[in-house]
Design an enzyme around this catalytic site. Structure first.
Site, short mmCIF file in Angstrom:
data_model
loop_
_atom_site.label_atom_id
_atom_site.label_comp_id
_atom_site.label_asym_id
_atom_site.label_seq_id
_atom_site.Cartn_x
_atom_site.Cartn_y
_atom_site.Cartn_z
N HIS A 52 -1.27 3.97 7.53
CA HIS A 52 -0.79 4.58 6.23
C HIS A 52 -0.38 6.13 6.77
O HIS A 52 -0.91 6.59 7.62
CB HIS A 52 -1.56 4.33 5.26
N ASP A 83 -4.12 7.34 8.16
CA ASP A 83 -4.92 6.29 9.05
C ASP A 83 -4.06 5.68 10.01
O ASP A 83 -2.92 5.86 10.09
CB ASP A 83 -6.00 5.57 8.18
N SER A 88 0.73 -1.09 -0.04
CA SER A 88 0.08 -0.01 -0.10
C SER A 88 0.90 1.45 0.04
O SER A 88 0.38 2.40 -0.39
CB SER A 88 -0.97 -0.04 1.20
#
EC number: 3.1.1.-
Length: 385
Positions: free
Chosen positions: A348, A345, A55
């Site tokens: 991340h 978040d 990610s």
């Protein structure tokens, strides 16, 4: 990787998101059309960018696979800072990969699975998948593991041979830069899914590094020579893992941080060994672990106001992975200005953090900058014929 505010705010945000969606969709559509025009007149000296991993680099491949919202970010407020709409990137805006493409004068590198004109893929392709690991077993069935990303790359390599011919394709493959972020999920998944390791920590790290070694050799065999790596950040200090500590313990989750450190030592050793033993192998390694720790310890030094709490989520440190309200926990809070935060978040980082990291990755290595390891930074790799 893996909660709403007052109704009035939600309504205003929904209207704003709709307006942004119309405007941004038009911009992205036009940008896509113009980038498709450049490829066949093409500059023969173009250096393409290929992206693999998780990610930290995924620009939206998980939008197109059968998975859960734990591994997707295609809903608001993701993307609000730059794109004005969610793109599948796990951030409020751009990622490291987007900034590197900009520095290299390339268009945004498209996700491999994004439908559309294949000509857009002639400047590089993003194969990364949020939640992916070097191990097939990591979040198996929900993500695109590194082995499958390699299979996708081989399809693009065949497309290049069709477009450019065998010899020209071979030159472009060897000129391309391969940027890789992998390993974080192979370790964090143990704690997030409450598993216990059937083997020792060092054996687990050895298997992850072994799979990564095989992957690098496969790319090398096809013709890749210039590699950039992000090491694994201090996972135990991420909000989502810190909240797993017993009550009243505010420290980082020790075992997760330890696995990250073990991985990073093994990765550094591997890369220097390959540099000595594999002809033409060139690498740059960004110390994301140290970089993140420095910012968390001294946020104001780097222009941040908050170094531990996430911008989007709920609970202590907003460590519950609920941003957007589409996951298991539906409620979340959202900060006013993501630029003030290191974490977007609970798992991340914000666009601002990624921007700083990309700048180090591109320019690092000068004036004894210990955050970029190896003979090259990414800018150097792009300059090498």
């Amino acid at each position: 990787m893996r909660e709403s505010t007052l109704m009035e705010k939600v309504t205003r945000r929904t209207i704003s998101s709709f307006i942004f969606f119309i405007v941004s969709s038009t911009i992205l559509f036009l940008a896509g059309k113009s980038s498709a025009k450049i490829s066949h007149n093409g500059d023969n000296n173009v250096t393409a960018l290929f992206l693999f991993g998780d990610s930290f680099l995924d620009a939206g491949n998980n939008n197109y696979i059968n998975t859960t919202t734990l591994d997707q970010a295609n809903f608001p407020p993701y993307g609000q800072t730059f794109f004005g709409l969610p793109t599948g990137r796990f951030s409020d805006g751009r990622l490291i990969s987007d900034f590197i493409a900009e520095y290299a004068n390339l268009p945004l590198i498209p996700p491999f699975l994004e439908p559309g004109n294949s000509q857009k893929k002639l400047y590089g392709v993003n194969f990364a998948s949020a939640g992916a690991g070097a191990l097939v077993e990591t979040f198996q069935g929900s993500v695109i593991n590194l082995r499958t990303q390699l299979d996708h790359y081989k399809k693009v390599e065949r497309l290049w041979r069709t477009n450019f011919g065998k010899e020209e394709s071979k030159k472009r493959i060897s000129r391309a830069v391969y940027l890789i972020s992998i390993g974080s999920n192979d370790y964090s998944s143990i704690f997030l899914t409450n598993q216990s390791l059937p083997i020792s920590m060092s054996q687990h790290v050895d298997i992850v590094i072994g799979n990564l070694t095989t992957f690098i050799h496969e790319i090398y065999k096809i013709g890749g020579r210039k590699f950039g790596f992000l090491n694994v950040p201090d996972l135990g200090c991420f909000p989502a893992l810190r909240i797993l500590q017993p009550k009243n313990d505010d420290s980082c989750l020790r075992d997760a941080s330890r696995l990250a450190s073990m991985h990073n030592r093994a990765l550094t050793n591997l890369l220097f060994q390959m540099q000595r033993q594999v002809k033409g192998f060139k690498f740059s390694l960004f110390d994301m672990n140290k970089s993140l720790r420095l910012r968390m310890q001294h946020p104001s030094k780097f222009g941040f106001k908050e170094g531990e709490e996430a911008c989007c989520g709920t609970g202590k440190w907003r460590g519950v992975f609920s941003c957007g309200g589409k996951r298991i926990v539906k409620e979340y809070q959202l900060c006013e200005n993501p630029k003030d935060y290191i974490f977007w978040d609970s798992l991340h980082l914000t666009q601002n953090t990624y921007n700083q990291f990309a700048n180090l990755i591109w320019n690092g290595g000068h004036m004894s900058d210990s955050l970029v390891v190896g003979p090259y930074n990414i800018n150097n790799l792009f300059q090498i014929p």
